[in-house]
Every structure is written in C-alpha cells, then in structure tokens.
Design an enzyme around this catalytic site. Structure first.
Site, PDB file in Angstrom:
ATOM      1  N   CYS A   1      44.216  40.130  32.547  1.00 53.67           N
ATOM      2  CA  CYS A   1      43.396  41.219  33.477  1.00 53.67           C
ATOM      3  C   CYS A   1      42.044  41.019  34.303  1.00 53.67           C
ATOM      4  CB  CYS A   1      42.754  42.470  31.874  1.00 53.67           C
ATOM      5  SG  CYS A   1      44.006  43.281  30.896  1.00 53.67           S
TER       6      CYS A   1
ATOM      7  N   CYS B   1      39.974  44.888  26.513  1.00 53.27           N
ATOM      8  CA  CYS B   1      38.778  44.469  27.621  1.00 53.27           C
ATOM      9  C   CYS B   1      37.557  45.285  27.508  1.00 53.27           C
ATOM     10  CB  CYS B   1      39.468  45.029  29.129  1.00 53.27           C
ATOM     11  SG  CYS B   1      40.642  44.176  29.913  1.00 53.27           S
TER      12      CYS B   1
ATOM     13  N   CYS C   1      41.708  48.553  29.904  1.00 58.26           N
ATOM     14  CA  CYS C   1      42.792  48.040  28.008  1.00 58.26           C
ATOM     15  C   CYS C   1      42.040  47.996  27.103  1.00 58.26           C
ATOM     16  CB  CYS C   1      43.691  47.269  28.753  1.00 58.26           C
ATOM     17  SG  CYS C   1      43.485  45.299  27.665  1.00 58.26           S
TER      18      CYS C   1
ATOM     19  N   GLU D   1      39.207  42.455  34.386  1.00 56.90           N
ATOM     20  CA  GLU D   1      38.149  43.754  34.050  1.00 56.90           C
ATOM     21  C   GLU D   1      37.347  42.630  32.998  1.00 56.90           C
ATOM     22  OE1 GLU D   1      40.481  45.309  33.416  1.00 56.90           O
ATOM     23  OE2 GLU D   1      40.670  47.291  33.024  1.00 56.90           O
TER      24      GLU D   1
ATOM     25  N   GLU E   1      48.439  36.820  36.478  1.00 59.35           N
ATOM     26  CA  GLU E   1      49.956  36.935  35.980  1.00 59.35           C
ATOM     27  C   GLU E   1      50.246  35.669  35.664  1.00 59.35           C
ATOM     28  OE1 GLU E   1      52.024  40.127  37.414  1.00 59.35           O
ATOM     29  OE2 GLU E   1      50.289  41.356  36.615  1.00 59.35           O
TER      30      GLU E   1
ATOM     31  N   ASN F   1      43.060  40.720  38.378  1.00 65.19           N
ATOM     32  CA  ASN F   1      44.194  39.893  37.254  1.00 65.19           C
ATOM     33  C   ASN F   1      45.166  39.140  37.840  1.00 65.19           C
ATOM     34  OD1 ASN F   1      45.265  42.094  39.292  1.00 65.19           O
ATOM     35  ND2 ASN F   1      47.145  42.447  37.841  1.00 65.19           N
TER      36      ASN F   1
HETATM   37  N1  THU Z   1      45.668  45.084  34.510  1.00 59.28           N
HETATM   38  C1  THU Z   1      44.713  44.815  34.401  1.00 59.28           C
HETATM   39  O1  THU Z   1      43.575  43.628  34.965  1.00 59.28           O
HETATM   40  N2  THU Z   1      43.393  45.554  33.595  1.00 59.28           N
HETATM   41  C2  THU Z   1      44.008  46.050  32.484  1.00 59.28           C
HETATM   42  O2  THU Z   1      42.337  46.777  31.850  1.00 59.28           O
HETATM   43  C3  THU Z   1      45.298  46.670  32.443  1.00 59.28           C
HETATM   44  C4  THU Z   1      46.028  46.094  32.968  1.00 59.28           C
HETATM   45  C5  THU Z   1      46.498  44.228  34.626  1.00 59.28           C
HETATM   46  C6  THU Z   1      47.466  43.800  33.746  1.00 59.28           C
HETATM   47  C7  THU Z   1      48.685  43.261  34.819  1.00 59.28           C
HETATM   48  O3  THU Z   1      48.675  42.242  35.406  1.00 59.28           O
HETATM   49  C8  THU Z   1      48.945  44.566  35.637  1.00 59.28           C
HETATM   50  O4  THU Z   1      47.427  45.232  35.738  1.00 59.28           O
HETATM   51  C9  THU Z   1      49.917  45.537  35.220  1.00 59.28           C
HETATM   52  O5  THU Z   1      49.994  45.847  34.004  1.00 59.28           O
END
Ligand code: THU
Length: 157
Positions: free
Chosen positions: A73, A113, A110, A75, A64, A62
């Site tokens: 994300c 994804c 999520c 994925e 940010e 991930n």
């Molecule tokens: N996140 C992912 O990388 N994958 C997911 O399927 C759900 C959430 C990340 C987004 C964010 O950077 C952190 O997790 C917290 O939500």
C-alpha cells in the site's frame, strides 16, 4: 455485564484549500504521489505523504505485484521509506488519496497500514494525524491512530 460505547472524533473540511497550510501541502504531496503508483492490476492509484517532526515530507504510492500479496500500500511505502531514511524523526501526520479513472477519489488506510501507524506512535510517543481524501473533495482529519484502530494489540514484552 455493562454495555459500552466508543465515540470517534474527527474533523471534516470542505476542500483541500480549506486545510491549514501544512496539512494542505501534505495532501497536495499525496496527490502528486499518485503519479508514481504502480497499479497495473487494480488500476487504482494511491498516493500517501508523511510529515516528519522537522517538516520533511516523504511520499509513497502503492506498488503492486503479479503475485498480489507481494505488493504494498501507499501508506506503508511512505512510512517505511521515511523510517528507513530518517529513523530519528517522529511521524507527525499522514495524508492519503486515491486516483481512479482520471480523478482523485476516496482512500482510507487499510487495517495493516493502521497497525503500522500504531507502531510509529508507539515508537516516537506521539499521536499521528491522518488526513483522508473523501469523494467530492472533502477531507477527513483524524487525530491519533487509536481512533482508527481501537482496542489495538498491546503487550509488555
Ligand atoms: N491500497 C493502498 O495503497 N492503500 C490502502 O489503504 C488500501 C489499498 C492499494 C492496494 C492496491 O494496490 C490497490 O490499492 C487496490 O486495492
């Protein structure tokens, strides 16, 4: 009117060690990928790894952003990276894991994804296996994104 019920089949393994060899390597790659996460806002590091038709593994984590929705994300980082580098290779499997407060933890893709995974199933014409790390170190294995995203959008365009 008819009431209907949808059943979702999946497998659960006791540990990463119990996974078949190639899935074990994929989950280990996802675990390593948590190290490259950029998550200064959530402190929740996510690692993903995608296995392609020839066995190539592509990692993602991930990423940010101070403008929160601009982040991505793990994925989708892995899937888009794989597609950009190896557009001719189908995606066979994806593994995902979280890392928070010094330990690996549960992560499940999520909705956005899942939608992107559905697109790669459509594109390459094969099901994608999804491996999720669960709390306590168990692993869930779902065969096919239809089980993760039932009644997905479909259109003949
Ligand atoms: N996140 C992912 O990388 N994958 C997911 O399927 C759900 C959430 C990340 C987004 C964010 O950077 C952190 O997790 C917290 O939500």
């Amino acid at each position: 009117m008819v009431n209907k019920c949808l059943t979702i089949a999946y497998a659960e393994y006791d540990s990463v060690a119990e996974l078949p060899e190639e899935d074990r390597r994929l989950m280990e790659a996802a675990m390593e990928a948590t190290e490259s996460a950029y998550a200064p806002y959530s402190q929740f590091h996510v690692g993903a790894a995608v296995r392609l038709a020839d066995g190539t593994i592509v990692r993602g984590s991930n990423q940010e952003n101070i403008a929160y929705p601009s982040g991505l994300c793990a994925e989708r980082t892995a899937l888009f990276s794989a597609s950009a580098k190896y557009p001719q290779l189908a995606v066979e499997a994806l593994a995902v894991v979280g890392f928070h407060e010094g330990q690996f933890t549960e992560a499940s893709p999520c909705g956005a994804c899942r939608q992107v995974m559905a697109e790669y199933e459509l594109r390459y014409g094969n099901e994608i296996s999804v491996l999720c790390y669960l709390s306590g170190g168990r692993i869930r294995r779902i065969s096919g994104v239809k089980s993760l995203l039932p009644f997905a959008f479909e259109a003949e365009l």
